[in-house]
Write a protein that holds these residues in place. Structure first.
Motif, mmCIF file in Angstrom:
data_model
loop_
_atom_site.group_PDB
_atom_site.id
_atom_site.type_symbol
_atom_site.label_atom_id
_atom_site.label_comp_id
_atom_site.label_asym_id
_atom_site.label_seq_id
_atom_site.Cartn_x
_atom_site.Cartn_y
_atom_site.Cartn_z
ATOM 1 N N THR A 96 6.847 -1.551 -7.667
ATOM 2 C CA THR A 96 6.617 -0.845 -8.668
ATOM 3 C C THR A 96 6.184 0.366 -8.723
ATOM 4 N N VAL A 97 6.391 1.072 -7.873
ATOM 5 C CA VAL A 97 5.943 2.478 -7.319
ATOM 6 C C VAL A 97 7.139 3.500 -7.554
ATOM 7 N N THR A 98 8.154 2.815 -6.605
ATOM 8 C CA THR A 98 9.385 3.694 -6.260
ATOM 9 C C THR A 98 10.452 2.737 -6.654
ATOM 10 N N ARG A 136 0.979 -1.147 -0.082
ATOM 11 C CA ARG A 136 -0.186 -0.028 -0.098
ATOM 12 C C ARG A 136 0.910 1.294 -0.063
ATOM 13 N N GLN A 137 0.865 1.963 -1.061
ATOM 14 C CA GLN A 137 2.023 3.264 -1.115
ATOM 15 C C GLN A 137 1.128 4.353 -1.990
ATOM 16 N N THR A 138 1.663 5.416 -1.405
ATOM 17 C CA THR A 138 0.980 6.915 -2.075
ATOM 18 C C THR A 138 2.476 7.444 -2.758
ATOM 19 N N ALA A 139 2.365 8.123 -3.989
ATOM 20 C CA ALA A 139 3.549 8.833 -4.330
ATOM 21 C C ALA A 139 2.954 9.979 -5.223
ATOM 22 N N LEU A 140 3.606 10.876 -5.405
ATOM 23 C CA LEU A 140 3.495 12.273 -6.124
ATOM 24 C C LEU A 140 4.449 12.472 -7.170
ATOM 25 N N GLY A 141 4.070 12.759 -8.432
ATOM 26 C CA GLY A 141 4.956 12.957 -9.531
ATOM 27 C C GLY A 141 4.772 14.532 -10.038
#
Length: 448
Positions: A99-101, A52-57
């Motif tokens: 697969t997110v960071t 479970r992950q949240t990211a901002l680009g």
């Protein structure tokens, strides 16, 4: 990256005396954008990773026009930075798939990462050459993946020739790539390959003899891994005003190249069966029909993967460096209807039937709102041991999209996706049940 630096330096030298000429700045396009992603990937197996992950680009793009003269010169620049806002897979081995960071040496996610790239471009008439490390092709033999907060980018050169009406010829060479969850560039490989290759060459084209018909052919070679031929046909037939039927046929013929199957140039055939273990031997074809009327679209299709091995495509997620560590995080796209949220349905022998229903609410006076539901069932998957046993798997994905059409938040968009994947394939062959949720928030502002 020597060729890229020389090309961009040459372009800058030329532009230093001509950058104010008509076209270079007047035709330039500049935009800034932001994408936030909540990503939940729940592997429904004992010991499976629950991510479970949240990211901002954040992304800034500058694409110049071309200088005047017989040969026009231009420059594209792309700057990206991203932030891990929370979550991830912590304190596991560096081989853990995140697969997110990007990840640190112990497998935990990094806090921030960034990438700066650019392309020098040259144009004569309707022929254009781009050389750089911010190439994002969308071709049947190579598709840039943009399913996280950063797009996948490639380094090399691509030549596009559009001198004849209705005919677009394309050729090029790619040497390295930076994945959707990486800031560095690494060598290329087939999906599941551990040793890098620095040569992916291709040539092909799209031909539209009429406005309703598209014919495609491409030939590609990933050195020491595979050679690939693709043929495609797309035809749209208007049954009556407001009612159309679209047919889409795709065929891939894949075989081994060079050192494939030896000296480390092997791949895992999607964890499944291969008649020649470690080598490439595959034919994959697919057919799809889409009936559209009003805001409705009903899609039905079938895909068949040959019995000798899995479908292949460029994916550098398994490439190892000199210390046997992953060079970059994986993630790639393949030009198939079955490349969906959790699975691609490309195992040896797999025959997949799929259907999708989508609705555009503009027909109800709500422009910008769309919804879709897709279901896929893959059968006849061959056991890796070749013992005659066969498996099946299925996936159901739902998606809701909305883009604001006017006002201060014009072009702000949100996408909610939910996927459920279930498989009989044993975990030792890459099988695992997965529930996945994604929430995207997107905004791009283009300067006038």
């Amino acid at each position: 990256m020597k060729v890229t630096k020389v090309a961009i330096a040459t372009s800058l030298t030329i532009l230093s005396a001509n950058c104010l000429s008509a076209g270079f700045l007047e035709d330039a396009k500049t935009s800034v954008g932001a994408r936030s992603l909540y990503f939940e990937n729940d592997v429904r197996e004992a010991g499976g990773a629950d991510q479970r992950q949240t990211a901002l680009g954040l992304r800034a793009d500058f694409a110049s026009g071309f200088t005047e003269g017989t040969v026009g010169f231009g420059l594209d620049v792309q700057a990206l930075t991203a932030f891990n806002l929370g979550g991830g897979i912590d304190n596991q081995s560096a081989s853990t798939v995140n697969t997110v960071t990007p990840v640190t040496s112990d497998g935990s996610p990094v806090d921030t990462w960034a990438r700066l790239g650019g392309n020098a471009k040259f144009k004569v008439s309707q022929t254009e050459l781009k050389i750089g490390n911010a190439l994002m092709p969308n071709l049947p033999i190579l598709v840039s993946n943009n399913s996280r907060v950063m797009p996948q980018a490639f380094e090399g050169g691509i030549l596009s020739v559009k001198e004849l009406n209705g005919l677009n010829l394309v050729g090029g060479k790619i040497t390295d790539g930076s994945s959707r969850a990486s800031s560095n560039y690494s060598a290329l490989a087939v999906n599941g390959g551990a040793r890098g290759s620095n040569s992916f060459t291709f040539i092909g084209g799209d031909w539209s003899p009429t406005k309703d018909l598209l014919l495609q052919y491409y030939h590609a070679e990933l050195k020491d891994y595979y050679v690939q031929d693709f043929a495609g046909l797309v035809y749209t037939y208007q049954i009556m005003p407001g009612h159309t039927l679209k047919g889409d046929l795709r065929y891939f013929d894949n075989g081994s190249d060079g050192k494939s199957g030896s000296n480390g140039y092997v791949f895992n055939n999607a964890g499944g069966f291969a008649s020649k273990p470690g080598e490439v031997e595959n034919q994959t074809w697919a057919a799809m029909l889409t009936y559209s009327f009003g805001g409705h679209a009903l899609l039905l299709g079938y895909q068949s993967v040959s019995d000798d091995g899995s479908m292949v495509y460029v994916n550098s997620g398994s490439v190892r460096d000199g210390k046997n560590s992953l060079e970059g995080q994986g993630g790639a796209s393949v030009y198939l209807f079955t490349d969906v949220m959790a699975n691609t349905f490309i195992r040896a022998g797999e025959n997949t039937t799929f259907g999708q229903y989508s609705y555009d609410f503009v027909a109800n006076g709500i422009p910008g709102l769309k919804a879709s539901l897709i279901y896929l069932k893959g059968e006849n998957i061959k056991d890796r041991t070749g013992n005659g046993r066969e498996y099946s798997e299925w996936e159901r994905d739902m998606r809701l999209d909305y883009v604001i059409q006017s006002g201060p938040l014009k072009d702000f968009g949100a996408s909610l996706m939910r996927g459920n994947f279930r498989t009989e394939v044993p975990g030792s062959q890459g099988g695992a049940d997965v529930d996945q949720t994604r929430l995207y928030l997107n905004y791009t502002y283009s300067f006038k």
